[in-house]
Scaffold this active site. Structure first.
Site, short mmCIF file in Angstrom:
data_model
loop_
_atom_site.label_atom_id
_atom_site.label_comp_id
_atom_site.label_asym_id
_atom_site.label_seq_id
_atom_site.Cartn_x
_atom_site.Cartn_y
_atom_site.Cartn_z
N HIS A 92 0.85 -1.19 0.00
CA HIS A 92 0.00 0.00 0.00
C HIS A 92 0.89 1.25 0.00
CE1 HIS A 92 -3.46 -2.49 1.26
NE2 HIS A 92 -4.22 -1.45 0.98
N ASN A 128 11.20 -6.44 8.40
CA ASN A 128 12.30 -6.19 9.31
C ASN A 128 11.97 -4.96 10.13
OD1 ASN A 128 12.97 -3.87 7.78
ND2 ASN A 128 14.40 -5.02 6.51
#
Length: 267
Positions: A92, A128
């Site tokens: 997105h 991460n």
């Protein structure tokens, strides 16, 4: 019901495309956000969303029902074929929850409209700490900045560089930018960020992907950067945001500021 430049109770316009890029740009309005699509690159050149932090509605993500925008030709959009049978994420651009506020009906429509392909861009799969920080920047600004009325205007898009690696009819962006803007005591304030997903390899040793092969992408690395640098990298016009940058000039002069946690933000 697209992006509202007066949402912050002062003027904070979306960055504007240059005259040179206007011919290949089309603006699409959705609920509480807008996307300016580069029809040649088939990816957004800029997006803008109004975030009412005090009125956000919690809705389930649902089944990730991504759809082409039927108002424009399919071949202007980086559609499902780009993401089929590979490890690329449909990232997105306007974050799913940011425009999801207002009445239940309006919030539900905003939620669905974030799943339109003009609001997606290919990103490295996996997660991460830096990617988590990038995806949560709006929350950190709301929490740590002096934000009047818990309102933000957020602008983001890929940096569409000529050297981005080719893949399935598009070029996969290696860097993305984001600018958060807010009303701080009656004055416009802004902060600029760049996330880099270029592979962490010596470029002299980098292997050129074979035709049809997914380009190598590295872990997200997030930086706070001068808004003026974002303007230069994107060739977008945003003088009000450059003037409102909260990054001290003495720190900006030292180079981009690598962010490891939200405590590293300068707002």
């Amino acid at each position: 019901m697209g992006f509202d430049a007066r949402f912050l109770e002062l003027h904070a316009a979306m960055p504007r495309v240059s005259e040179a890029d206007a011919a290949t740009s089309v603006e699409l309005d959705y609920v509480h956000f807008s996307v300016v699509l580069d029809t040649a690159r088939r990816l957004a050149r800029v997006t803008g969303v109004n975030v009412d932090g005090a009125s956000l509605v919690e809705l389930d993500r649902g089944g990730d029902d991504w759809q082409l925008d039927e108002r424009i030709p399919a071949d202007w959009q980086a559609g499902p074929a780009v993401y089929a049978r590979n490890d690329l994420d449909r990232g997105h651009l306007v974050r799913r929850r940011d425009p999801v506020w207002g009445s239940p009906e309006v919030a539900a429509r905003a939620n669905a409209e974030t799943f339109r392909y003009p609001n997606a861009a290919p990103q490295a799969s996996g997660f991460n700490q830096s990617k988590e920080l990038w995806l949560g920047l709006e929350d950190h600004v709301l929490a740590h900045a002096s934000v009047n009325g818990m309102r933000l205007s957020v602008f983001t898009a890929p940096i569409l560089a000529a050297g981005d690696p080719a893949y399935r009819g598009i070029r996969v962006p290696l860097r993305y930018w984001k600018i958060a803007a807010w009303n701080s005591g009656g004055e416009l304030a802004a902060a600029g960020f760049v996330v880099d997903q270029a592979p962490l390899v010596d470029t002299s040793e980098a292997r050129t992907p074979l035709p049809g092969e997914v380009p190598d992408l590295g872990p997200f690395r997030t930086f706070q950067v001068p808004v003026a640098d974002v303007a230069a990298l994107t060739k977008l016009e945003m003088p009000e945001l450059v003037e409102a940058d909260r990054l001290p000039k003495t720190i900006a002069a030292a180079g981009w500021r690598r962010l490891e946690t939200s405590a590293d933000l300068l707002l």
